[in-house]
Design a protein around this motif. Structure first.
Motif, PDB file in Angstrom:
ATOM      1  N   GLN A  58      -2.276  11.092   8.597  1.00  0.00           N
ATOM      2  CA  GLN A  58      -0.897  10.936   8.075  1.00  0.00           C
ATOM      3  C   GLN A  58       0.286  11.267   9.145  1.00  0.00           C
ATOM      4  OE1 GLN A  58      -1.530  13.353   4.472  1.00  0.00           O
ATOM      5  NE2 GLN A  58      -1.622  11.776   3.231  1.00  0.00           N
ATOM      6  N   ASN A  66      10.045   5.715   7.702  1.00  0.00           N
ATOM      7  CA  ASN A  66       8.798   5.302   6.582  1.00  0.00           C
ATOM      8  C   ASN A  66       7.752   6.117   6.610  1.00  0.00           C
ATOM      9  OD1 ASN A  66       7.599   3.842   4.503  1.00  0.00           O
ATOM     10  ND2 ASN A  66       6.849   2.322   6.005  1.00  0.00           N
ATOM     11  N   GLN A  68       5.599   9.245   3.987  1.00  0.00           N
ATOM     12  CA  GLN A  68       5.601  10.064   2.694  1.00  0.00           C
ATOM     13  C   GLN A  68       5.416  11.625   3.525  1.00  0.00           C
ATOM     14  OE1 GLN A  68       2.860   9.034   0.158  1.00  0.00           O
ATOM     15  NE2 GLN A  68       3.875   7.438  -0.933  1.00  0.00           N
ATOM     16  N   ALA A 117      -1.471  -7.581   6.713  1.00  0.00           N
ATOM     17  CA  ALA A 117      -0.702  -6.215   7.138  1.00  0.00           C
ATOM     18  C   ALA A 117      -0.013  -6.412   8.610  1.00  0.00           C
ATOM     19  CB  ALA A 117      -1.610  -5.119   7.046  1.00  0.00           C
ATOM     20  N   ALA A 126      -1.123   1.336   6.730  1.00  0.00           N
ATOM     21  CA  ALA A 126      -0.630   1.342   5.355  1.00  0.00           C
ATOM     22  C   ALA A 126      -1.651   1.856   4.413  1.00  0.00           C
ATOM     23  CB  ALA A 126      -0.973  -0.174   4.936  1.00  0.00           C
ATOM     24  N   TRP A 127      -3.099   2.069   4.683  1.00  0.00           N
ATOM     25  CA  TRP A 127      -4.372   2.508   3.917  1.00  0.00           C
ATOM     26  C   TRP A 127      -3.913   4.053   3.807  1.00  0.00           C
ATOM     27  CZ3 TRP A 127      -4.993  -1.792   1.929  1.00  0.00           C
ATOM     28  CH2 TRP A 127      -6.008  -2.048   1.092  1.00  0.00           C
ATOM     29  N   ASP A 129      -0.976   5.537   4.248  1.00  0.00           N
ATOM     30  CA  ASP A 129       0.208   5.937   3.805  1.00  0.00           C
ATOM     31  C   ASP A 129       0.238   5.552   2.079  1.00  0.00           C
ATOM     32  OD1 ASP A 129       3.165   6.395   3.699  1.00  0.00           O
ATOM     33  OD2 ASP A 129       3.501   4.139   3.138  1.00  0.00           O
ATOM     34  N   GLN A 130      -0.652   4.482   1.671  1.00  0.00           N
ATOM     35  CA  GLN A 130      -0.509   4.280   0.273  1.00  0.00           C
ATOM     36  C   GLN A 130      -1.741   5.041  -0.565  1.00  0.00           C
ATOM     37  OE1 GLN A 130      -0.443  -0.179  -0.477  1.00  0.00           O
ATOM     38  NE2 GLN A 130       0.824  -0.254   1.539  1.00  0.00           N
ATOM     39  N   TYR A 131      -2.626   5.064   0.181  1.00  0.00           N
ATOM     40  CA  TYR A 131      -3.985   5.602  -0.554  1.00  0.00           C
ATOM     41  C   TYR A 131      -4.655   6.752   0.181  1.00  0.00           C
ATOM     42  CZ  TYR A 131      -3.680   0.481  -1.887  1.00  0.00           C
ATOM     43  OH  TYR A 131      -3.245  -0.685  -2.324  1.00  0.00           O
TER      44      TYR A 131
END
Length: 213
Positions: A58, A66, A68, A117, A126-127, A129-131
């Motif tokens: 992360q 962009n 979290q 992607a 993306a993985w 950040d999202q999951y």
């Protein structure tokens, strides 16, 4: 003065009586285990390693525009443990249905997702950040996603429907999931981790504050 002393003794006795019950619930029954799923242990060390992987990933993909916020370690540990247990439950449900996934299928799915992607690094970012999935666990996660899709197809439904989660609930019962109380409990019906409720802690805190005011 004597009343406060008696209250303190009562609270101390209550805590002393409760301590063996808490440890017997999980940590003493399975020393060093964050969870026991079937005949497999998820150790605290394994969980902490997974949490470190996610936090490192992360931080790596984080940008000012962009990203979290990296969650608290305790919060992330509970979320990661939920995923680790659910992975095993899903795998058992897939086995029960005779569902299998090949390495070729995983690679084909990964290639397709990378194209969407904009490349391998973009997919990994993306993985995370999202999951909350670290890059080194991406193929494992895609394998499980394919298992879930095939299981839903076998059941004649889609993921997220009551029929699909009923199959996972059955697998949860078979595996007899047991979480260390520090991470909550496992709800067999919903195949999800829930926080442990300890109302006696609030009662002791309230009583103590009333006596000192």
């Amino acid at each position: 003065m004597h009343r406060r002393r008696r209250t303190a003794l009562v609270l101390s006795a209550a805590l002393a009586a409760a301590a063996p019950l808490l440890t017997a619930c999980g940590s003493d029954a399975h020393p060093g285990a964050a969870a026991v799923v079937g005949n497999q242990r998820i150790t605290v060390a394994q969980l902490e390693n997974r949490v470190t992987e996610v936090r490192d990933a992360q931080r790596t993909v984080a940008t000012d525009q962009n990203a979290q916020a990296v969650p608290e370690k305790g919060t992330l540990a509970r979320a990661v443990l939920h995923n680790m247990v659910l992975d095993r439950v899903l795998h058992r449900a897939a086995e029960n249905a005779g569902v299998t996934v090949t390495r070729k299928e995983v690679q084909e799915l990964r290639s397709a997702l990378e194209q969407q992607a904009g490349g391998a690094k973009a997919l990994e970012a993306a993985w995370v950040d999202q999951y909350g999935i670290a890059p080194e666990r991406l193929d494992d996660n895609l394998h499980l996603r394919l298992e879930a899709q095939k299981l839903a197809t076998d059941l004649g439904t889609e993921t997220g429907t009551p029929a699909f989660w009923s199959a996972l609930s059955k697998a949860s019962k078979e595996l007899d999931v047991d979480l260390n109380p520090r991470y909550g409990t496992w709800d067999v019906k919903t195949s999800s981790r829930v926080d442990t409720k300890t109302p006696w802690v609030r009662e002791v805190t309230t009583t103590g504050s009333e006596q000192t005011t």
